[in-house]
Design a protein around this motif. Structure first.
Motif, PDB file in Angstrom:
ATOM      1  N   MET A  39       0.841  -1.195   0.000  1.00 42.05           N
ATOM      2  CA  MET A  39       0.000   0.000   0.000  1.00 42.05           C
ATOM      3  C   MET A  39       0.871   1.237   0.000  1.00 42.05           C
ATOM      4  SD  MET A  39      -2.886   1.229   2.765  1.00 42.05           S
ATOM      5  CE  MET A  39      -1.650   1.463   4.041  1.00 42.05           C
ATOM      6  N   THR A  40       0.507   2.203  -0.846  1.00 48.67           N
ATOM      7  CA  THR A  40       1.214   3.469  -0.912  1.00 48.67           C
ATOM      8  C   THR A  40       0.402   4.521  -0.180  1.00 48.67           C
ATOM      9  OG1 THR A  40       2.160   2.878  -3.058  1.00 48.67           O
ATOM     10  CG2 THR A  40       2.196   5.203  -2.432  1.00 48.67           C
ATOM     11  N   LEU A  41       1.082   5.306   0.663  1.00 47.07           N
ATOM     12  CA  LEU A  41       0.384   6.250   1.528  1.00 47.07           C
ATOM     13  C   LEU A  41       0.977   7.644   1.366  1.00 47.07           C
ATOM     14  CD1 LEU A  41      -1.732   6.571   3.831  1.00 47.07           C
ATOM     15  CD2 LEU A  41       0.153   6.139   5.443  1.00 47.07           C
ATOM     16  N   TRP A  42       0.084   8.637   1.293  1.00 44.66           N
ATOM     17  CA  TRP A  42       0.511  10.047   1.274  1.00 44.66           C
ATOM     18  C   TRP A  42      -0.025  10.730   2.521  1.00 44.66           C
ATOM     19  CZ3 TRP A  42      -2.908  14.368  -0.651  1.00 44.66           C
ATOM     20  CH2 TRP A  42      -2.279  15.606  -0.478  1.00 44.66           C
ATOM     21  N   LEU A  43       0.865  11.387   3.252  1.00 48.24           N
ATOM     22  CA  LEU A  43       0.513  12.150   4.438  1.00 48.24           C
ATOM     23  C   LEU A  43       0.946  13.593   4.232  1.00 48.24           C
ATOM     24  CD1 LEU A  43       1.806   9.642   7.158  1.00 48.24           C
ATOM     25  CD2 LEU A  43      -0.559   9.900   6.345  1.00 48.24           C
ATOM     26  N   ASP A  44       0.163  14.517   4.747  1.00 52.64           N
ATOM     27  CA  ASP A  44       0.490  15.939   4.635  1.00 52.64           C
ATOM     28  C   ASP A  44       0.302  16.592   5.997  1.00 52.64           C
ATOM     29  OD1 ASP A  44       0.990  18.388   2.838  1.00 52.64           O
ATOM     30  OD2 ASP A  44      -0.839  18.942   3.917  1.00 52.64           O
ATOM     31  N   VAL A  45       1.358  17.289   6.465  1.00 49.80           N
ATOM     32  CA  VAL A  45       1.310  17.959   7.773  1.00 49.80           C
ATOM     33  C   VAL A  45       1.712  19.415   7.585  1.00 49.80           C
ATOM     34  CG1 VAL A  45       1.786  15.859   9.050  1.00 49.80           C
ATOM     35  CG2 VAL A  45       3.690  17.323   8.339  1.00 49.80           C
ATOM     36  N   GLY A  46       1.236  20.252   8.508  1.00 47.32           N
ATOM     37  CA  GLY A  46       1.547  21.667   8.428  1.00 47.32           C
ATOM     38  C   GLY A  46       2.108  22.250   9.697  1.00 47.32           C
ATOM     39  N   THR A  47       2.341  21.408  10.724  1.00 49.81           N
ATOM     40  CA  THR A  47       2.898  21.895  11.992  1.00 49.81           C
ATOM     41  C   THR A  47       4.034  20.988  12.434  1.00 49.81           C
ATOM     42  OG1 THR A  47       1.378  20.609  13.375  1.00 49.81           O
ATOM     43  CG2 THR A  47       0.641  22.807  12.653  1.00 49.81           C
ATOM     44  N   ALA A  48       4.924  21.552  13.246  1.00 52.15           N
ATOM     45  CA  ALA A  48       6.049  20.779  13.764  1.00 52.15           C
ATOM     46  C   ALA A  48       5.583  19.673  14.695  1.00 52.15           C
ATOM     47  CB  ALA A  48       7.017  21.718  14.496  1.00 52.15           C
ATOM     48  N   ALA A  49       4.488  19.907  15.416  1.00 50.22           N
ATOM     49  CA  ALA A  49       3.974  18.894  16.332  1.00 50.22           C
ATOM     50  C   ALA A  49       3.489  17.663  15.574  1.00 50.22           C
ATOM     51  CB  ALA A  49       2.840  19.489  17.172  1.00 50.22           C
ATOM     52  N   ASP A  50       2.789  17.895  14.456  1.00 49.14           N
ATOM     53  CA  ASP A  50       2.316  16.761  13.661  1.00 49.14           C
ATOM     54  C   ASP A  50       3.487  15.973  13.093  1.00 49.14           C
ATOM     55  OD1 ASP A  50      -0.282  17.488  14.147  1.00 49.14           O
ATOM     56  OD2 ASP A  50      -0.490  18.651  12.291  1.00 49.14           O
ATOM     57  N   LEU A  51       4.506  16.692  12.655  1.00 48.18           N
ATOM     58  CA  LEU A  51       5.681  16.014  12.100  1.00 48.18           C
ATOM     59  C   LEU A  51       6.402  15.206  13.175  1.00 48.18           C
ATOM     60  CD1 LEU A  51       7.608  15.486   9.744  1.00 48.18           C
ATOM     61  CD2 LEU A  51       8.804  17.597  10.342  1.00 48.18           C
ATOM     62  N   ALA A  52       6.543  15.775  14.350  1.00 50.05           N
ATOM     63  CA  ALA A  52       7.220  15.063  15.444  1.00 50.05           C
ATOM     64  C   ALA A  52       6.476  13.792  15.815  1.00 50.05           C
ATOM     65  CB  ALA A  52       7.347  15.994  16.650  1.00 50.05           C
ATOM     66  N   ALA A  53       5.161  13.811  15.710  1.00 45.95           N
ATOM     67  CA  ALA A  53       4.371  12.630  16.062  1.00 45.95           C
ATOM     68  C   ALA A  53       4.601  11.489  15.085  1.00 45.95           C
ATOM     69  CB  ALA A  53       2.886  13.001  16.099  1.00 45.95           C
ATOM     70  N   LEU A  54       4.937  11.811  13.835  1.00 46.82           N
ATOM     71  CA  LEU A  54       5.150  10.791  12.822  1.00 46.82           C
ATOM     72  C   LEU A  54       6.621  10.418  12.649  1.00 46.82           C
ATOM     73  CD1 LEU A  54       2.740  12.195  10.081  1.00 46.82           C
ATOM     74  CD2 LEU A  54       2.378  10.157  11.469  1.00 46.82           C
ATOM     75  N   ALA A  55       7.521  11.249  13.171  1.00 50.16           N
ATOM     76  CA  ALA A  55       8.948  11.046  12.933  1.00 50.16           C
ATOM     77  C   ALA A  55       9.426   9.698  13.466  1.00 50.16           C
ATOM     78  CB  ALA A  55       9.749  12.180  13.567  1.00 50.16           C
ATOM     79  N   ALA A  56       9.036   9.356  14.687  1.00 50.71           N
ATOM     80  CA  ALA A  56       9.510   8.108  15.286  1.00 50.71           C
ATOM     81  C   ALA A  56       8.934   6.901  14.559  1.00 50.71           C
ATOM     82  CB  ALA A  56       9.134   8.080  16.761  1.00 50.71           C
ATOM     83  N   GLU A  57       7.674   6.970  14.211  1.00 49.42           N
ATOM     84  CA  GLU A  57       7.028   5.830  13.567  1.00 49.42           C
ATOM     85  C   GLU A  57       7.617   5.551  12.187  1.00 49.42           C
ATOM     86  OE1 GLU A  57       2.562   4.374  12.182  1.00 49.42           O
ATOM     87  OE2 GLU A  57       2.825   6.143  13.460  1.00 49.42           O
ATOM     88  N   THR A  97       4.495  14.988   3.072  1.00 45.41           N
ATOM     89  CA  THR A  97       4.774  16.369   2.665  1.00 45.41           C
ATOM     90  C   THR A  97       4.564  17.307   3.840  1.00 45.41           C
ATOM     91  OG1 THR A  97       2.503  16.606   1.849  1.00 45.41           O
ATOM     92  CG2 THR A  97       4.196  16.012   0.255  1.00 45.41           C
ATOM     93  N   VAL A  98       5.413  18.343   3.875  1.00 46.11           N
ATOM     94  CA  VAL A  98       5.372  19.348   4.936  1.00 46.11           C
ATOM     95  C   VAL A  98       5.352  20.720   4.285  1.00 46.11           C
ATOM     96  CG1 VAL A  98       6.518  20.287   6.971  1.00 46.11           C
ATOM     97  CG2 VAL A  98       6.695  17.836   6.463  1.00 46.11           C
ATOM     98  N   HIS A  99       4.347  21.511   4.633  1.00 51.71           N
ATOM     99  CA  HIS A  99       4.277  22.869   4.091  1.00 51.71           C
ATOM    100  C   HIS A  99       3.978  23.838   5.220  1.00 51.71           C
ATOM    101  CE1 HIS A  99       0.072  21.489   4.026  1.00 51.71           C
ATOM    102  NE2 HIS A  99      -0.245  22.750   4.243  1.00 51.71           N
ATOM    103  N   ARG A 100       4.537  25.046   5.115  1.00 46.81           N
ATOM    104  CA  ARG A 100       4.330  26.059   6.146  1.00 46.81           C
ATOM    105  C   ARG A 100       3.160  26.978   5.808  1.00 46.81           C
ATOM    106  NH1 ARG A 100      10.679  27.636   7.391  1.00 46.81           N
ATOM    107  NH2 ARG A 100      11.496  25.554   7.017  1.00 46.81           N
TER     108      ARG A 100
END
Length: 285
Positions: A1-19, A77-80
């Motif tokens: 399965m191919t997955l696309w995730l999009d976050v816009g805050t540092a907190a959201d990114l930190a939550a996914l970084a370890a996983e 993807t990460v956008h400000r």
């Protein structure tokens, strides 16, 4: 399965970084310094992409940074700013479902294609502004100060667009060597990148040519004005010389007689009219 995730805050990114096993340096860079140079960095478990969208308003280009983490099956993807055009991006992916078997590389291709197409649109918009500038140079009444400021803004926008587009050649070139399945598609993106860079270089040269033309026109107009001023000064010098000469306290032909006034007046008119006709014929007036 191919997955696309999009976050816009540092907190959201930190939550996914370890996983996802994201490298700390890449996570820091995603919300670190603004206006980073576009690049593609490979880590052990993923790649990290830094790029930017481009949008032109008037003659000013604005850029918004977009970062992406790429694993075998996930594109994060990460956008400000909310300027990535997510609807257009998903529509692009939906238009080529047959490429989905390539995993996250398919999603990455769609993202790069979307960004580079935005650069092409920006180059087109700046090209139209340069054409308007060319027409203004030859207008009858030119605001030279405003024209110079507009040319400077366009040159800055073109320089900014070039800084965004040139590194994309390295990024897409590296992906072409890495993925054989999507090679023709990355080749198409690479061609668009080359077009943007060549287009911006051409427009920068046109801006320089416009500036040189403006200076040349200003010089020619200044020469014309100087010729006109000199011509009128020569005409005015005639009555000044005659009246000054006869203003001496010595007798002269017609001294004390009305004929002297008429002769001097006639001389002033004839010589001045002759000089005027001569200068007019030479286009000095």
């Amino acid at each position: 399965m191919t997955l696309w995730l999009d976050v816009g805050t540092a907190a959201d990114l930190a939550a996914l970084a370890a996983e996802l096993g994201l490298h700390p340096l890449a996570v820091t860079a995603a919300f670190g310094e603004d206006h980073q140079r576009p690049k593609l960095v490979r880590y052990d478990r993923h790649s990290f992409l830094t790029a930017a969208t481009a949008r032109v308003t008037g003659d000013v280009l604005t850029a918004s940074e977009v970062d992406a983490f790429v694993t075998d099956r996930v594109l994060l993807t990460v956008h400000r700013d909310d300027t990535t055009g997510l609807d257009a991006l998903t529509a692009r992916w939906d238009s080529t479902p047959e490429l989905a078997k390539s995993g996250a590389a398919f999603l990455l291709h769609g993202l790069l294609d979307h960004l580079v197409d935005g650069h092409l649109d920006a180059a087109q918009a700046l090209d139209e502004q340069v054409e308007v500038l060319e027409d203004l140079v030859f207008a009858d009444h030119v605001d030279h100060t405003g024209l110079q400021r507009r040319a400077l803004r366009l040159r800055r926008s073109l320089a900014r667009l070039r800084h965004l587009a040139v590194p994309m050649r390295e990024i897409v070139g590296a992906l072409m060597r890495r993925d054989d399945t999507l090679l023709p598609y990355f080749q198409d993106v690479h061609d668009h990148v080359l077009r943007v860079t060549e287009w911006t270089e051409s427009l920068r040269e046109e801006i320089a040519t416009i500036r040189e033309t403006q200076l040349s026109i200003q010089g020619n107009r200044l020469n014309t004005i100087m010729k006109k001023v000199t011509s009128w000064a020569a005409i005015i010098a005639v009555p000044t010389a005659i009246t000054g000469f006869y203003g001496q306290n010595i007798p002269y032909p017609g001294f004390g007689q009305a004929s002297g006034v008429w002769v001097s007046t006639a001389a002033i008119l004839v010589i001045s009219a002759t000089l005027y006709a001569l200068f007019k014929r030479r286009d000095w007036l």
